[in-house]
Scaffold this motif. Structure first.
Motif, PDB file in Angstrom:
ATOM      1  N   ALA A   1      -4.968  -3.458   6.283  1.00 53.45           N
ATOM      2  CA  ALA A   1      -5.574  -3.518   4.980  1.00 53.45           C
ATOM      3  C   ALA A   1      -6.812  -2.059   3.841  1.00 53.45           C
ATOM      4  O   ALA A   1      -6.806  -0.957   5.565  1.00 53.45           O
ATOM      5  N   PRO A   2      -6.873  -1.623   3.097  1.00 50.80           N
ATOM      6  CA  PRO A   2      -6.826   0.078   2.840  1.00 50.80           C
ATOM      7  C   PRO A   2      -8.544  -0.256   2.316  1.00 50.80           C
ATOM      8  O   PRO A   2      -8.843  -1.235   2.173  1.00 50.80           O
ATOM      9  N   PRO A   3      -8.905   0.995   2.893  1.00 48.62           N
ATOM     10  CA  PRO A   3     -10.574   0.858   3.110  1.00 48.62           C
ATOM     11  C   PRO A   3     -11.056   0.140   1.489  1.00 48.62           C
ATOM     12  O   PRO A   3     -10.200   0.779   0.956  1.00 48.62           O
ATOM     13  N   PRO A   4     -12.084   0.093   1.146  1.00 50.49           N
ATOM     14  CA  PRO A   4     -13.009  -0.084   0.339  1.00 50.49           C
ATOM     15  C   PRO A   4     -12.641   0.269  -1.328  1.00 50.49           C
ATOM     16  O   PRO A   4     -11.997   0.461  -2.231  1.00 50.49           O
ATOM     17  N   SER A   5     -12.497   1.625  -0.560  1.00 48.14           N
ATOM     18  CA  SER A   5     -13.111   2.224  -1.534  1.00 48.14           C
ATOM     19  C   SER A   5     -11.293   3.365  -2.601  1.00 48.14           C
ATOM     20  O   SER A   5     -11.380   3.703  -3.865  1.00 48.14           O
ATOM     21  N   VAL A   6     -10.117   2.561  -1.827  1.00 50.45           N
ATOM     22  CA  VAL A   6      -8.681   2.592  -2.487  1.00 50.45           C
ATOM     23  C   VAL A   6      -8.886   1.358  -3.243  1.00 50.45           C
ATOM     24  O   VAL A   6      -7.282   1.180  -3.351  1.00 50.45           O
TER      25      VAL A   6
ATOM     26  N   TYR B   1      -5.948  -8.006  -0.254  1.00 48.46           N
ATOM     27  CA  TYR B   1      -5.220  -7.633   0.440  1.00 48.46           C
ATOM     28  C   TYR B   1      -4.941  -8.162   2.140  1.00 48.46           C
ATOM     29  O   TYR B   1      -6.424  -8.420   2.402  1.00 48.46           O
ATOM     30  N   VAL B   2      -3.626  -8.328   2.544  1.00 52.06           N
ATOM     31  CA  VAL B   2      -3.603  -9.714   3.486  1.00 52.06           C
ATOM     32  C   VAL B   2      -3.061  -8.281   5.072  1.00 52.06           C
ATOM     33  O   VAL B   2      -2.166  -7.247   4.127  1.00 52.06           O
ATOM     34  N   SER B   3      -3.292  -8.605   6.409  1.00 47.39           N
ATOM     35  CA  SER B   3      -3.274  -8.225   7.297  1.00 47.39           C
ATOM     36  C   SER B   3      -1.977  -8.745   7.873  1.00 47.39           C
ATOM     37  O   SER B   3      -1.723  -9.956   7.847  1.00 47.39           O
TER      38      SER B   3
ATOM     39  N   THR C   1       0.516  -1.194  -0.124  1.00 52.79           N
ATOM     40  CA  THR C   1       0.195  -0.030   0.239  1.00 52.79           C
ATOM     41  C   THR C   1       1.345   1.068   0.073  1.00 52.79           C
ATOM     42  O   THR C   1       0.631   3.084  -0.451  1.00 52.79           O
ATOM     43  N   GLY C   2       2.339   1.604   0.028  1.00 53.77           N
ATOM     44  CA  GLY C   2       2.935   2.412   0.103  1.00 53.77           C
ATOM     45  C   GLY C   2       3.440   2.523  -1.113  1.00 53.77           C
ATOM     46  O   GLY C   2       2.321   2.194  -2.502  1.00 53.77           O
TER      47      GLY C   2
END
Length: 266
Positions: free
Chosen positions: A35-40, A47-49, A10-11
């Protein structure tokens, strides 16, 4: 289909790698602490944490992964101290999960300047060279966005800073992503390293003037002398890596389209 995990996906560098890998038909998994918000979030990306610094969640995140591209960063002092160990944890978990190879992004000439950020990169490179699975290190020169942030840093004072006698060869993050995915796509054994830089090597003053014109800034360019270790680093051009031109996007082209893509700093 090859499953490619982007650590730090996400960077700035990571999200560019995610986009490049998607475009090439990889099954892409992005690892980050949150994880990034669904909007982005990008369609088609899993996406995994997980946290490489502690190892929490790494085994699950790496399950079924074929290739790892490591774009994780350690900017603060505490993060820099844990940076190499985080790389060690990621590689150990990758080896345990059956990952075939791992690729790391680093900084060009990071072993030439004794500052914390560069030292942390060099220390992590050593971890990669000693890993039990095949690894590759891709060193990149400074991103165009770094120059932009430097020039903006004192604009409110009506000054655009430059360094006397300094020459740079900045590169676009999309070109770096291309180099990383190129390397990740190759079958290789052992450990290797390459350096990629931008298509032009010019005085920092030239880039400052170009930035000023493109942004319409009324600040004046101020060339500053840089004494001591930093001064010698630039005057001796130890920041440069001749013959490593790889990028195709110039700084002026980046300025013209700087609204495109992720905007975080390298």
């Amino acid at each position: 289909m090859t499953v490619l995990l982007v650590a730090g996906g996400t960077g700035q560098a990571g999200s560019a790698v995610v986009r490049e890998a998607l475009a090439r038909g990889f099954s892409v998994r992005s690892l980050s602490r949150k994880a990034p918000p669904p909007s982005v979030a990008l369609d088609g990306v899993e996406y995994v944490s997980a946290d490489a610094a502690t190892g929490e969640g790494l085994a699950a995140a790496l399950d079924g992964v074929d290739v790892v591209v490591d774009t994780l960063e350690g900017r603060g002092g505490a993060a820099q101290k844990r940076f190499a160990e985080a790389g060690r944890r990621l590689l150990a978990a990758s080896h345990g999960s059956g990952v075939r190879r791992a690729v790391m992004v680093s900084v060009a000439q990071c072993d030439e300047l004794p500052i914390g950020y560069y030292r942390s990169k060099a220390a992590k490179e050593l971890v990669y060279r000693e890993a039990k699975l095949p690894t590759a290190i891709v060193r990149a020169s400074q991103f165009h966005s770094l120059l932009d942030s430097i020039f903006r840093s004192t604009e409110r004072l009506r000054i655009v800073p430059s360094v006397r006698a300094a020459r740079l060869q900045p590169i676009d993050v999309r070109d770096v992503a291309r180099a990383l995915v190129d390397t990740a796509s190759e079958e290789f054994s052992g450990h290797s390293m390459r350096t990629v830089s931008g298509p032009e090597t010019r005085p920092l003053r030239d880039f400052a003037d170009e930035w000023r014109e493109a942004t319409g800034s009324r600040a004046r360019v101020l060339e500053l002398p840089l004494p001591g270790t930093f001064g010698r680093y630039f005057s001796e051009e130890r920041n440069l890596a001749p013959g490593t031109e790889f990028g195709t996007i110039t700084f002026s082209e980046w300025l013209a389209g700087r609204g495109e893509g992720p905007a975080n700093l390298f």
